[in-house]
Write an enzyme that holds these catalytic residues in place. Structure first.
Site, PDB file in Angstrom:
ATOM      1  N   ARG A  88       0.545   2.194 -14.699  1.00 29.71           N
ATOM      2  CA  ARG A  88      -0.123   3.290 -14.005  1.00 29.71           C
ATOM      3  C   ARG A  88      -0.353   4.492 -14.914  1.00 29.71           C
ATOM      4  NH1 ARG A  88       1.515   1.439  -8.562  1.00 29.71           N
ATOM      5  NH2 ARG A  88       0.443   2.686  -6.999  1.00 29.71           N
ATOM      6  N   ARG A 127      -1.809   1.643   7.872  1.00 24.01           N
ATOM      7  CA  ARG A 127      -0.539   1.050   7.436  1.00 24.01           C
ATOM      8  C   ARG A 127       0.635   1.910   7.894  1.00 24.01           C
ATOM      9  NH1 ARG A 127       0.119  -0.169   1.161  1.00 24.01           N
ATOM     10  NH2 ARG A 127       0.039   2.092   1.024  1.00 24.01           N
ATOM     11  N   ARG A 144      -1.401  11.323  -3.974  1.00 25.34           N
ATOM     12  CA  ARG A 144      -1.453  10.046  -4.704  1.00 25.34           C
ATOM     13  C   ARG A 144      -2.852   9.798  -5.278  1.00 25.34           C
ATOM     14  NH1 ARG A 144       0.510   6.440  -0.057  1.00 25.34           N
ATOM     15  NH2 ARG A 144       0.188   4.671  -1.427  1.00 25.34           N
TER      16      ARG A 144
HETATM   17  P1  B4P Z   1       2.364   0.742  -4.490  1.00 27.82           P
HETATM   18  O1  B4P Z   1       3.336  -0.053  -3.729  1.00 27.82           O
HETATM   19  O2  B4P Z   1       1.718   0.068  -5.662  1.00 27.82           O
HETATM   20  O3  B4P Z   1       1.330   1.283  -3.394  1.00 27.82           O
HETATM   21  P2  B4P Z   1      -0.210   1.385  -3.156  1.00 27.82           P
HETATM   22  O4  B4P Z   1      -0.939   1.671  -4.430  1.00 27.82           O
HETATM   23  O5  B4P Z   1      -0.392   2.312  -2.030  1.00 27.82           O
HETATM   24  O6  B4P Z   1      -0.521  -0.021  -2.562  1.00 27.82           O
HETATM   25  P3  B4P Z   1      -1.620  -1.090  -2.641  1.00 27.82           P
HETATM   26  O7  B4P Z   1      -2.888  -0.647  -3.299  1.00 27.82           O
HETATM   27  O8  B4P Z   1      -0.966  -2.300  -3.225  1.00 27.82           O
HETATM   28  O9  B4P Z   1      -1.831  -1.327  -1.082  1.00 27.82           O
HETATM   29  P4  B4P Z   1      -2.890  -2.244  -0.447  1.00 27.82           P
HETATM   30  O10 B4P Z   1      -4.187  -1.648  -0.849  1.00 27.82           O
HETATM   31  O11 B4P Z   1      -2.721  -3.695  -0.729  1.00 27.82           O
HETATM   32  O12 B4P Z   1       3.009   2.121  -5.033  1.00 27.82           O
HETATM   33  C1  B4P Z   1       3.706   3.025  -4.190  1.00 27.82           C
HETATM   34  C2  B4P Z   1       4.366   4.132  -5.026  1.00 27.82           C
HETATM   35  O13 B4P Z   1       5.352   3.552  -5.919  1.00 27.82           O
HETATM   36  C3  B4P Z   1       3.461   4.957  -5.952  1.00 27.82           C
HETATM   37  O14 B4P Z   1       2.792   6.021  -5.288  1.00 27.82           O
HETATM   38  C4  B4P Z   1       4.487   5.453  -6.998  1.00 27.82           C
HETATM   39  O15 B4P Z   1       5.216   6.555  -6.526  1.00 27.82           O
HETATM   40  C5  B4P Z   1       5.443   4.275  -7.151  1.00 27.82           C
HETATM   41  N1  B4P Z   1       5.058   3.384  -8.258  1.00 27.82           N
HETATM   42  C6  B4P Z   1       4.656   2.075  -8.126  1.00 27.82           C
HETATM   43  N2  B4P Z   1       4.361   1.561  -9.325  1.00 27.82           N
HETATM   44  C7  B4P Z   1       4.563   2.549 -10.236  1.00 27.82           C
HETATM   45  C8  B4P Z   1       4.384   2.638 -11.653  1.00 27.82           C
HETATM   46  N3  B4P Z   1       3.928   1.600 -12.376  1.00 27.82           N
HETATM   47  N4  B4P Z   1       4.692   3.818 -12.264  1.00 27.82           N
HETATM   48  C9  B4P Z   1       5.156   4.866 -11.568  1.00 27.82           C
HETATM   49  N5  B4P Z   1       5.323   4.864 -10.231  1.00 27.82           N
HETATM   50  C10 B4P Z   1       5.032   3.707  -9.558  1.00 27.82           C
HETATM   51  O16 B4P Z   1      -2.743  -2.040   1.083  1.00 27.82           O
HETATM   52  C11 B4P Z   1      -3.043  -0.851   1.746  1.00 27.82           C
HETATM   53  C12 B4P Z   1      -3.294  -1.137   3.214  1.00 27.82           C
HETATM   54  O17 B4P Z   1      -4.659  -1.541   3.373  1.00 27.82           O
HETATM   55  C13 B4P Z   1      -2.446  -2.277   3.794  1.00 27.82           C
HETATM   56  O18 B4P Z   1      -2.034  -1.925   5.078  1.00 27.82           O
HETATM   57  C14 B4P Z   1      -3.399  -3.457   3.837  1.00 27.82           C
HETATM   58  O19 B4P Z   1      -3.124  -4.341   4.894  1.00 27.82           O
HETATM   59  C15 B4P Z   1      -4.751  -2.783   4.038  1.00 27.82           C
HETATM   60  N6  B4P Z   1      -5.839  -3.497   3.425  1.00 27.82           N
HETATM   61  C16 B4P Z   1      -5.856  -4.037   2.167  1.00 27.82           C
HETATM   62  N7  B4P Z   1      -7.062  -4.607   1.926  1.00 27.82           N
HETATM   63  C17 B4P Z   1      -7.832  -4.388   3.053  1.00 27.82           C
HETATM   64  C18 B4P Z   1      -9.189  -4.715   3.418  1.00 27.82           C
HETATM   65  N8  B4P Z   1     -10.000  -5.395   2.576  1.00 27.82           N
HETATM   66  N9  B4P Z   1      -9.636  -4.319   4.629  1.00 27.82           N
HETATM   67  C19 B4P Z   1      -8.823  -3.638   5.477  1.00 27.82           C
HETATM   68  N10 B4P Z   1      -7.541  -3.302   5.201  1.00 27.82           N
HETATM   69  C20 B4P Z   1      -7.055  -3.677   3.992  1.00 27.82           C
END
Ligand code: B4P
Length: 190
Positions: A88, A127, A144
């Site tokens: 990231r 979510r 974020r």
């Molecule tokens: P993550 O767990 O990676 O969270 P995210 O980016 O919000 O999730 P993601 O992008 O995977 O979610 P998705 O769209 O699949 O990170 C959380 C936190 O952890 C960060 O803010 C940071 O603090 C920390 N962190 C993690 N990695 C780090 C790193 N490398 N360095 C530093 N800090 C780090 O899903 C989102 C929602 O949308 C879900 O409910 C899903 O069901 C829905 N959805 C997905 N696709 C869809 C579609 N096509 N249509 C409708 N809904 C959909």
């Protein structure tokens, strides 16, 4: 095969990663999941991570790189991994490249998932209702997004220069996005 998923919060990295690892039979390495697990286990790492995550910021590079390096050294990762939400920052990307180059197993491809800001916010607020994640509030989502633009988006240029970046349209249903993702993987490097 070694693939990175990069994209703003809510772009579908986790959603698509779960499907793609089944298709490719490789290990799913989600730093978000690993950090949430550390938090649930009450470890020192988990306590430090919780503060950063709840505020919408990134967990310090050295902590995240440490858990990833330990994980990719394990036997099941030798056949391949899908990095979901890692790297990231540029520092994380450089650390990953150094580690994989040393092992003689560089990244094959970086998939960028792209979606509109309104759709990203809608998904995360949805979510929040279902999973109750502490970082899915409107204020934290805005933070974020800002962090993504400032610290993570520069990775797109970094991987573009390596010829490894492939952009996938993340709008539409999860099935539609998965079809595009599979086509991108079959099509090879960008
Ligand atoms: P993550 O767990 O990676 O969270 P995210 O980016 O919000 O999730 P993601 O992008 O995977 O979610 P998705 O769209 O699949 O990170 C959380 C936190 O952890 C960060 O803010 C940071 O603090 C920390 N962190 C993690 N990695 C780090 C790193 N490398 N360095 C530093 N800090 C780090 O899903 C989102 C929602 O949308 C879900 O409910 C899903 O069901 C829905 N959805 C997905 N696709 C869809 C579609 N096509 N249509 C409708 N809904 C959909």
């Amino acid at each position: 095969m070694r693939i990175v998923f990069v994209g703003p919060p809510g772009s579908g990295k986790g959603t698509q990663a779960k499907r793609l690892i089944e298709r490719l039979s490789i290990v799913h390495l989600s730093t978000g999941d690993m950090l949430r697990q550390a938090r649930a286990d009450g470890t020192d790492l988990g306590k430090k991570a919780a503060e950063c995550m709840d505020g919408g910021g990134l967990v310090p590079d050295e902590l995240v790189v440490g858990i990833v390096v330990e994980r990719i050294g394990q036997a099941d990762c030798q056949a391949g991994c899908l990095f979901d939400g890692f790297p990231r920052t540029i520092a994380q990307a450089e650390a990953l490249d150094a580690e994989l180059d040393n092992a003689g197993t560089p990244l094959d491809m970086v998939l960028e998932l792209k979606a509109d800001a309104e759709e990203l916010a809608r998904r995360m607020l949805e979510r929040a209702k279902i999973e109750g994640r502490a970082d899915d509030t409107p204020e934290t989502i805005a933070k974020r997004m800002k962090v993504y633009t400032e610290q993570t988006a520069p990775l797109l240029d970094y991987y573009q220069k390596q010829g490894k970046l492939v952009t996938v349209d993340g709008m539409g249903t999860p099935n539609e996005v998965f079809d595009r993702t599979c086509q991108a993987v079959q099509g090879g490097k960008g």
